[in-house]
Design an enzyme around this catalytic site. Structure first.
Site, PDB file in Angstrom:
ATOM      1  N   CYS A  25       0.811  -1.228   0.000  1.00  0.00           N
ATOM      2  CA  CYS A  25       0.000   0.000   0.000  1.00  0.00           C
ATOM      3  C   CYS A  25       0.838   1.271   0.000  1.00  0.00           C
ATOM      4  O   CYS A  25       0.299   2.374  -0.033  1.00  0.00           O
ATOM      5  CB  CYS A  25      -0.990  -0.004   1.156  1.00  0.00           C
ATOM      6  SG  CYS A  25      -2.271  -1.249   0.961  1.00  0.00           S
ATOM      7  N   HIS A  75     -13.122   9.323  -7.597  1.00  0.00           N
ATOM      8  CA  HIS A  75     -12.132   9.449  -8.660  1.00  0.00           C
ATOM      9  C   HIS A  75     -11.077  10.507  -8.353  1.00  0.00           C
ATOM     10  O   HIS A  75     -10.578  11.188  -9.248  1.00  0.00           O
ATOM     11  CB  HIS A  75     -12.802   9.669 -10.021  1.00  0.00           C
ATOM     12  CG  HIS A  75     -13.431   8.419 -10.532  1.00  0.00           C
ATOM     13  ND1 HIS A  75     -14.671   7.994 -10.099  1.00  0.00           N
ATOM     14  CD2 HIS A  75     -12.975   7.480 -11.391  1.00  0.00           C
ATOM     15  CE1 HIS A  75     -14.963   6.854 -10.687  1.00  0.00           C
ATOM     16  NE2 HIS A  75     -13.946   6.511 -11.478  1.00  0.00           N
ATOM     17  N   GLU A 136     -13.145  -0.796   2.618  1.00  0.00           N
ATOM     18  CA  GLU A 136     -12.074  -0.590   1.641  1.00  0.00           C
ATOM     19  C   GLU A 136     -12.009  -1.744   0.639  1.00  0.00           C
ATOM     20  O   GLU A 136     -11.755  -1.534  -0.538  1.00  0.00           O
ATOM     21  CB  GLU A 136     -10.743  -0.450   2.385  1.00  0.00           C
ATOM     22  CG  GLU A 136      -9.579  -0.101   1.504  1.00  0.00           C
ATOM     23  CD  GLU A 136      -8.313   0.140   2.300  1.00  0.00           C
ATOM     24  OE1 GLU A 136      -8.181   1.243   2.859  1.00  0.00           O
ATOM     25  OE2 GLU A 136      -7.469  -0.767   2.363  1.00  0.00           O
TER      26      GLU A 136
END
Length: 149
Positions: A25, A75, A136
């Site tokens: 990550c 986005h 998530e």
């Protein structure tokens, strides 16, 4: 009449990177987030009120969450503003990308805390934010409960 909890769910796509993290990550990547927003209050009992029987109109809750969270984060790519990712963020912004520089490491835990503050500030006085669940992945999520804070 007692209190009732109602929940509205939202989805949005957001990219992020965890600077300094010791796993995958640390790389820029994205998630299809699912946000569940639960509020609590008493249903309207005034028989002359257009929203009789509602705690809050789902449309009103949708407007708040859409303006504060979905429209901003969908986005977009979120970075901690205190990391070297700022250089990448500036480059992306220069190329027309939606970038958010946050005061925190953009983990689900920190994002859900940020979202709670934003949503609470917009709710009518008679409605309380009860909880948030920010999913998530299919198997990983962070939860915020007013009772814990």
């Amino acid at each position: 009449m007692g209190n009732i909890r109602i929940t509205k769910q939202f989805t949005f796509e957001t990219g992020h990177a965890l600077y300094g993290y010791d796993g995958k990550c640390r790389n820029v990547h994205g998630h299809s987030y699912k946000l569940s927003v639960t509020v609590i209050g008493s249903p309207i009992t005034d028989v002359n009120h257009v929203k009789l029987g509602m705690v809050i109109d789902f449309g009103d809750l949708k407007k708040i969450v859409k303006e504060e969270i979905v429209d901003r984060f969908d986005h977009a790519t979120i970075f901690n503003k205190n990391t070297p990712h700022v250089e990448l963020a500036n480059e992306l912004e220069a190329r027309g990308h939606n970038v958010i520089l946050a005061d925190y490491q953009p983990t689900s835990e920190n994002m859900v805390i940020d979202f709670a503050k934003k949503i609470k500030s917009r709710l009518p006085k008679n409605i309380q934010l009860h909880s948030l669940k920010l999913q998530e992945t299919e198997s990983s999520y962070a939860e915020w409960f007013a009772a814990d804070n």
